[in-house]
Design a protein around this motif. Structure first.
Motif, short mmCIF file in Angstrom:
data_model
loop_
_atom_site.label_atom_id
_atom_site.label_comp_id
_atom_site.label_asym_id
_atom_site.label_seq_id
_atom_site.Cartn_x
_atom_site.Cartn_y
_atom_site.Cartn_z
N TYR A 115 0.81 -1.16 0.23
CA TYR A 115 -0.06 -0.05 0.00
C TYR A 115 0.93 1.36 -0.25
N GLN B 56 0.68 5.69 0.93
CA GLN B 56 0.17 6.85 1.38
C GLN B 56 0.79 7.98 1.08
N LYS C 181 -5.03 9.57 1.77
CA LYS C 181 -5.76 8.01 2.17
C LYS C 181 -4.34 7.09 1.88
N VAL C 182 -4.54 5.80 2.56
CA VAL C 182 -3.73 4.73 2.38
C VAL C 182 -4.50 4.17 1.07
N PHE D 124 -4.24 0.89 -1.80
CA PHE D 124 -3.81 -0.46 -2.09
C PHE D 124 -2.98 -0.47 -3.61
N PHE E 189 3.69 0.92 2.51
CA PHE E 189 3.49 -0.11 3.55
C PHE E 189 3.47 -1.36 3.03
N PHE F 179 0.79 -4.86 9.29
CA PHE F 179 1.43 -3.69 8.27
C PHE F 179 2.59 -3.44 9.07
N GLY F 180 3.73 -3.34 8.12
CA GLY F 180 5.00 -2.88 8.64
C GLY F 180 4.95 -1.19 8.95
N PRO F 181 6.09 -0.77 9.24
CA PRO F 181 6.07 0.51 9.66
C PRO F 181 6.37 1.54 8.66
#
Lengths: 113, 114
Positions: free
Chosen positions: B35, B37, B42-43, B45, B91, B105-107
């Motif tokens: 993903y 951002q 917005k985040v 996909f 992400f 999710f990762g950082p």
């Protein structure tokens, strides 16, 4: 994808319950309701999901209206660490090869002392 | 608790250069996602990946993007020729299964294209 509507922002005092609403009037019969949150400068984090019945876990509760056109995420005792953007997301239970999440703008929750 | 890791945390690159963003999903997970951002937005996909192939991709994921799982642990996103508008937080996420399984999710990797 069915659309969700959430307030842009909400405020709460620490140690008080918070009710975060979500409207999803076009939800289909197979759509699950997922909640994720995003703390500042972090990736999204799963909170809870449900289909028809109310759900509880260690983080929160999810109350789903009988007609499923709305739901409410309940944080029983807000802390400063709960300040985040909360996303209500609809997703079908089975899609081939994965399940993309479609994020909206969410609700920015501010928690004050 | 197992977690998704991503490297680097911040990548600065010049327009037109290739970048590879790396992710280590949770070890027993089978489904992988990217993903992005853009700042203040917005985040979104980008792509999902299962069984060594792309299962779904968005309109953003054009020919400039590719994903790969080169070994049993890493999952990479390559942007062949970066553009200014590729600047965003990227992400990686993984899940044990599809459908109801939560995505971890990762950082994130902050990509800055100059």
């Amino acid at each position: 994808d069915a659309k969700t509507t959430q307030p842009n922002s909400m405020e709460s005092n620490e140690e008080e319950p918070v009710h975060l609403p979500c409207n999803h009037s076009t939800i289909s019969g197979t759509d699950y309701i997922h909640w994720y949150r995003q703390l500042p400068s972090q990736g999204p984090e799963y909170v809870i999901h449900g289909l028809t019945s109310n759900v509880n876990n260690r983080m929160a509760s999810l109350a789903i209206a009988e007609d499923r056109k709305s739901s409410t995420l309940i944080l029983h005792r807000a802390t400063l660490r709960d300040a985040a953007v909360y996303y209500c997301i609809l997703s079908g239970s089975f899609t081939g090869g994965g399940n993309k999440l479609t994020f909206g703008t969410g609700t920015q929750l501010k928690v004050e002392l | 608790e197992p977690e998704v890791t991503q490297t680097p945390s911040h990548q600065v690159t010049q327009m037109g250069q290739e970048v590879i963003l790396r992710c280590v999903p949770i070890s027993n997970h089978l489904y992988f996602y990217w993903y992005r951002q853009i700042l203040g937005q917005k985040v979104e996909f980008l792509v999902s990946f299962y069984n060594n192939e792309i299962s779904e991709k968005s309109e953003i994921f054009d020919d400039q993007f590719s994903v790969e799982r080169p070994d049993g642990s890493n999952f990479t996103l390559k942007i062949r020729s970066t553009k200014l508008e590729d600047s965003a937080m990227y992400f990686c996420a993984s899940s044990e299964g599809q459908g109801l399984y939560e995505q971890y999710f990762g950082p994130g990797t902050r990509l800055t294209v100059t």
